[in-house]
Design a protein around this motif. Structure first.
Motif, PDB file in Angstrom:
ATOM      1  N   TRP A   1       0.841  -1.198   0.000  1.00 35.12           N
ATOM      2  CA  TRP A   1       0.000   0.000   0.000  1.00 35.12           C
ATOM      3  C   TRP A   1       0.876   1.248   0.000  1.00 35.12           C
TER       4      TRP A   1
ATOM      5  N   GLN B   1       2.728   2.060  -3.467  1.00 39.26           N
ATOM      6  CA  GLN B   1       2.039   2.779  -4.544  1.00 39.26           C
ATOM      7  C   GLN B   1       2.223   4.288  -4.403  1.00 39.26           C
ATOM      8  N   TYR B   2       2.294   4.772  -3.160  1.00 38.70           N
ATOM      9  CA  TYR B   2       2.511   6.196  -2.932  1.00 38.70           C
ATOM     10  C   TYR B   2       3.975   6.568  -3.180  1.00 38.70           C
TER      11      TYR B   2
ATOM     12  N   ARG C   1       4.645  10.394  -3.858  1.00 39.24           N
ATOM     13  CA  ARG C   1       3.873  10.996  -2.777  1.00 39.24           C
ATOM     14  C   ARG C   1       4.351  10.590  -1.392  1.00 39.24           C
TER      15      ARG C   1
ATOM     16  N   ALA D   1       0.616  15.797  -0.005  1.00 42.71           N
ATOM     17  CA  ALA D   1      -0.836  15.716  -0.210  1.00 42.71           C
ATOM     18  C   ALA D   1      -1.370  17.115  -0.463  1.00 42.71           C
TER      19      ALA D   1
ATOM     20  N   ALA E   1      -7.559  15.283   2.836  1.00 40.92           N
ATOM     21  CA  ALA E   1      -7.397  14.290   1.771  1.00 40.92           C
ATOM     22  C   ALA E   1      -6.460  13.172   2.214  1.00 40.92           C
ATOM     23  N   LEU E   2      -5.381  13.533   2.892  1.00 36.13           N
ATOM     24  CA  LEU E   2      -4.436  12.524   3.372  1.00 36.13           C
ATOM     25  C   LEU E   2      -5.089  11.622   4.409  1.00 36.13           C
TER      26      LEU E   2
ATOM     27  N   GLU F   1      -8.134  10.737   4.630  1.00 36.22           N
ATOM     28  CA  GLU F   1      -9.000   9.787   3.917  1.00 36.22           C
ATOM     29  C   GLU F   1      -8.172   8.659   3.314  1.00 36.22           C
ATOM     30  N   GLU F   2      -7.024   8.994   2.737  1.00 33.78           N
ATOM     31  CA  GLU F   2      -6.154   7.976   2.145  1.00 33.78           C
ATOM     32  C   GLU F   2      -5.605   7.035   3.211  1.00 33.78           C
TER      33      GLU F   2
ATOM     34  N   LYS G   1      -6.911   5.990   5.820  1.00 35.63           N
ATOM     35  CA  LYS G   1      -7.917   5.015   6.253  1.00 35.63           C
ATOM     36  C   LYS G   1      -7.776   3.694   5.508  1.00 35.63           C
ATOM     37  N   GLN G   2      -7.186   3.722   4.311  1.00 36.84           N
ATOM     38  CA  GLN G   2      -7.048   2.518   3.489  1.00 36.84           C
ATOM     39  C   GLN G   2      -5.798   1.707   3.817  1.00 36.84           C
ATOM     40  N   ASP G   3      -4.908   2.244   4.627  1.00 36.99           N
ATOM     41  CA  ASP G   3      -3.699   1.516   5.017  1.00 36.99           C
ATOM     42  C   ASP G   3      -4.120   0.242   5.759  1.00 36.99           C
TER      43      ASP G   3
END
Length: 96
Positions: free
Chosen positions: A28, A31-32, A37, A56, A61-62, A64-65, A67-69
């Protein structure tokens, strides 16, 4: 884009789970990193958490991102602190 320092505090007793999900967590993050990023990341030596440096558009916005970790989706992060950061001296000052 702004730079943000993200400090994770790992949940007590989560070491085994983090070990299990570390490959997906690193994928995960990867990809950043590939997108330019994620500037740096790594755990604290004492095992209490980690530091991640992201670019970011905004803190919201960061968040929110993040949360997917996988470490977050599986409850391994007990707390996090996100701070906008402005490097002045060193290799990262090119981002400001």
């Amino acid at each position: 884009m702004s730079i943000f320092a993200v400090e994770y505090v790992y949940a007590e007793g989560s070491a085994a789970g983090r070990d299990e999900f570390r490959p997906s967590h690193r994928a995960w993050l990867g990809q950043y990193a590939e997108a330019g990023r994620l500037l740096a990341s790594g755990p604290y030596v004492d095992g209490s958490g980690a530091l991640l440096l992201f670019t970011a558009e905004s803190e919201e916005a960061l968040l929110e991102e993040l949360k997917q970790d996988p470490f977050n989706t599986h409850g391994f992060v007990a707390g996090k602190r996100v701070s906008e950061w402005s490097p002045v001296i060193g290799l990262l000052n090119q981002y400001t």
